[in-house]
Design a protein around this motif. Sequence first.
Motif, PDB file in Angstrom:
ATOM      1  N   VAL A 197     -13.292 -50.461 -16.538  1.00 29.90           N
ATOM      2  CA  VAL A 197     -12.170 -51.268 -16.084  1.00 29.90           C
ATOM      3  C   VAL A 197     -12.117 -51.185 -14.580  1.00 29.90           C
ATOM      4  CG1 VAL A 197      -9.691 -51.621 -16.170  1.00 29.90           C
ATOM      5  CG2 VAL A 197     -10.900 -50.777 -18.183  1.00 29.90           C
ATOM      6  N   ASP A 198     -12.237 -52.323 -13.868  1.00 31.62           N
ATOM      7  CA  ASP A 198     -12.137 -52.309 -12.418  1.00 31.62           C
ATOM      8  C   ASP A 198     -11.293 -53.475 -11.952  1.00 31.62           C
ATOM      9  OD1 ASP A 198     -14.013 -54.203 -13.027  1.00 31.62           O
ATOM     10  OD2 ASP A 198     -15.715 -53.017 -12.300  1.00 31.62           O
TER      11      ASP A 198
ATOM     12  N   VAL B 297       0.189 -52.251 -20.186  1.00 34.30           N
ATOM     13  CA  VAL B 297      -0.414 -51.302 -19.250  1.00 34.30           C
ATOM     14  C   VAL B 297       0.496 -50.078 -19.153  1.00 34.30           C
ATOM     15  CG1 VAL B 297      -1.276 -50.933 -16.917  1.00 34.30           C
ATOM     16  CG2 VAL B 297      -1.409 -53.208 -17.946  1.00 34.30           C
ATOM     17  N   VAL B 298      -0.037 -48.921 -19.497  1.00 33.24           N
ATOM     18  CA  VAL B 298       0.740 -47.682 -19.558  1.00 33.24           C
ATOM     19  C   VAL B 298       0.229 -46.721 -18.486  1.00 33.24           C
ATOM     20  CG1 VAL B 298       1.532 -45.788 -21.019  1.00 33.24           C
ATOM     21  CG2 VAL B 298       1.027 -48.010 -22.035  1.00 33.24           C
ATOM     22  N   GLU B 299       1.144 -46.132 -17.725  1.00 35.14           N
ATOM     23  CA  GLU B 299       0.802 -45.165 -16.682  1.00 35.14           C
ATOM     24  C   GLU B 299       1.352 -43.783 -17.046  1.00 35.14           C
ATOM     25  OE1 GLU B 299      -0.995 -45.907 -14.148  1.00 35.14           O
ATOM     26  OE2 GLU B 299      -0.871 -48.092 -13.913  1.00 35.14           O
ATOM     27  N   GLY B 300       0.702 -42.728 -16.525  1.00 35.73           N
ATOM     28  CA  GLY B 300       1.242 -41.376 -16.630  1.00 35.73           C
ATOM     29  C   GLY B 300       1.061 -40.700 -17.973  1.00 35.73           C
TER      30      GLY B 300
ATOM     31  N   ASN C 266      -4.900 -26.892 -21.022  1.00 38.19           N
ATOM     32  CA  ASN C 266      -5.965 -27.776 -20.535  1.00 38.19           C
ATOM     33  C   ASN C 266      -5.517 -29.234 -20.477  1.00 38.19           C
ATOM     34  OD1 ASN C 266      -7.895 -25.585 -20.436  1.00 38.19           O
ATOM     35  ND2 ASN C 266      -7.966 -25.703 -22.666  1.00 38.19           N
ATOM     36  N   SER C 267      -4.399 -29.481 -19.819  1.00 36.33           N
ATOM     37  CA  SER C 267      -3.859 -30.835 -19.717  1.00 36.33           C
ATOM     38  C   SER C 267      -4.706 -31.681 -18.774  1.00 36.33           C
ATOM     39  CB  SER C 267      -2.406 -30.789 -19.206  1.00 36.33           C
ATOM     40  OG  SER C 267      -1.597 -30.059 -20.095  1.00 36.33           O
ATOM     41  N   VAL C 268      -4.843 -32.972 -19.134  1.00 36.41           N
ATOM     42  CA  VAL C 268      -5.600 -33.926 -18.324  1.00 36.41           C
ATOM     43  C   VAL C 268      -4.757 -35.187 -18.171  1.00 36.41           C
ATOM     44  CG1 VAL C 268      -7.679 -35.347 -18.156  1.00 36.41           C
ATOM     45  CG2 VAL C 268      -7.826 -33.039 -19.087  1.00 36.41           C
ATOM     46  N   MET C 269      -4.567 -35.629 -16.927  1.00 31.22           N
ATOM     47  CA  MET C 269      -3.835 -36.864 -16.660  1.00 31.22           C
ATOM     48  C   MET C 269      -4.778 -38.056 -16.847  1.00 31.22           C
ATOM     49  SD  MET C 269      -0.938 -38.289 -15.672  1.00 31.22           S
ATOM     50  CE  MET C 269      -0.012 -37.023 -14.792  1.00 31.22           C
ATOM     51  N   LEU C 270      -4.407 -38.974 -17.740  1.00 32.93           N
ATOM     52  CA  LEU C 270      -5.236 -40.142 -18.006  1.00 32.93           C
ATOM     53  C   LEU C 270      -5.038 -41.196 -16.928  1.00 32.93           C
ATOM     54  CD1 LEU C 270      -4.807 -40.628 -21.868  1.00 32.93           C
ATOM     55  CD2 LEU C 270      -6.617 -39.440 -20.653  1.00 32.93           C
ATOM     56  N   PRO C 271      -6.076 -42.002 -16.645  1.00 31.43           N
ATOM     57  CA  PRO C 271      -5.893 -43.116 -15.715  1.00 31.43           C
ATOM     58  C   PRO C 271      -5.090 -44.237 -16.376  1.00 31.43           C
ATOM     59  CG  PRO C 271      -8.097 -43.157 -16.643  1.00 31.43           C
ATOM     60  CD  PRO C 271      -7.447 -41.880 -17.137  1.00 31.43           C
ATOM     61  N   ARG C 272      -4.961 -45.363 -15.684  1.00 29.54           N
ATOM     62  CA  ARG C 272      -4.239 -46.512 -16.238  1.00 29.54           C
ATOM     63  C   ARG C 272      -4.799 -46.866 -17.609  1.00 29.54           C
ATOM     64  NH1 ARG C 272      -3.989 -51.398 -12.268  1.00 29.54           N
ATOM     65  NH2 ARG C 272      -2.772 -49.818 -11.210  1.00 29.54           N
TER      66      ARG C 272
END
Length: 442
Positions: free
Chosen positions: A224-225, A414-417, A427-433
């Motif tokens: 996705v770009d 579109v979901v953020e955060g 081991n938390s990981v923040m997902l991109p958009r």
Amino acid sequence: MATAMLLPQPKVPKFKGDPTEYGAFIMSFDARIVPHTSSSKDRLYYLEQQLEGEPKDLIAGCLYMDQEEGYTKARDLLSSEYGDPYKVSTVYVNQVLSWPQIKHDDCHGLKQFSHFLIKCFHAMKTMSHMTVLNHSVNLQAVALKLPVHLQNKWRDHVTREQLHSNRTVDFEDLVHFIEFASRSANEPVFGKEAISKSQVHWGSKQGKSLKKDGAKSSSFVTGVDSSNHKQDKYRSVSCYFCRVPHDIESCKQFGQKSLSERRTYLQEKKMCFGCFGFNHMVKGCMKKRSCKKCGKCHPTILHDENFRSASKNVDQKSSEACDSLVSPDQEKSVSSSCNNIDPVISDTVLQAILPVLIQQKGSDKLVKIYALLDNGSTGCFITEDLRQRLETTSTESSLKLRTMHRLHVVSTHVVEGLVVSDLSGDNSVMLPRTFTRDTGDT
């Protein structure tokens, strides 16, 4: 006596006006200067030499006074300005409350925060004004500096103390909790950074082994770009090397490093050698930069003048399809490519599927799901059903999908955060958009 002469001579640090350092400065001055001087005139001279900036200007007038009176007055002025317990306590509290929030993978930052809190805790024993850190509002402010998974653990710890011991936690409990979390994250053998470096080491060896054995596989990449980079407010504009607002390829400090040092830095930071992005390798990168010197697909700053290709005719077969996100403000594109190589061992392609916990940052809604991991993908999708279960905040849009069968437009959110972690909450990981997809979209 002989043993003392062999020891290195301790130095008296220069005092520049930080109230938190005043106590250590006076202690070293009284231990190293006062016993070895016979007159107040000498002590005043050495005291003035050990000061810089504002403290030095503060006692400048004392040099013109009588030597006994001048030295005594200089000590009184410094003690009143920088040794007042209330002023020192205020500086400590303000530094704690203004500390930047720690990211989920910043083990070194967590260690620095822990060390400073321990320093504050010991200072609290001699300065009663610092007991304000025991207030619930300040405890909450300190806890919010931690990553999300540690905030959840701290909340569980507080609940256990209330149920089992029937007591209210204080600043000492929080300091010990963060100290333990820091030691765990920075454990030299099983810490996050140690295991990460070990995985990179063994992963590179495994990759070389597969190349020697001639193993073949199939890879699928979805990316996705955005065609409008200026409007993408989530893209970082700061240099990762020097933190100045410019591209890392334009960084003079990074350019002064040798080519091997640049590559080592990118490898340690797990950055792509093709686009300087994260969470993917150069082999599957869809945004490789073009070299201004040779025109090939690599950043100009990684150009090797001594490199000579072993084979000038390399047969590269790839097929690319473009998916674009239709929006009134900007267009998004979803690109997909597939490299097909005949498998040697089996006709079955296996994907990594793991059970994880997912939630939106700032929300208490937590859902257990199964996640499909694709190392070559730069896009992130969830089902519409999961979005509704998480009760997330999102933005409506449209997604133009081009598959092997047809081209069609579907509605999406579109979901953020979004944050994923293992089943224990670590081991938390923040997902991109992230984009939503119905299970029927193919």
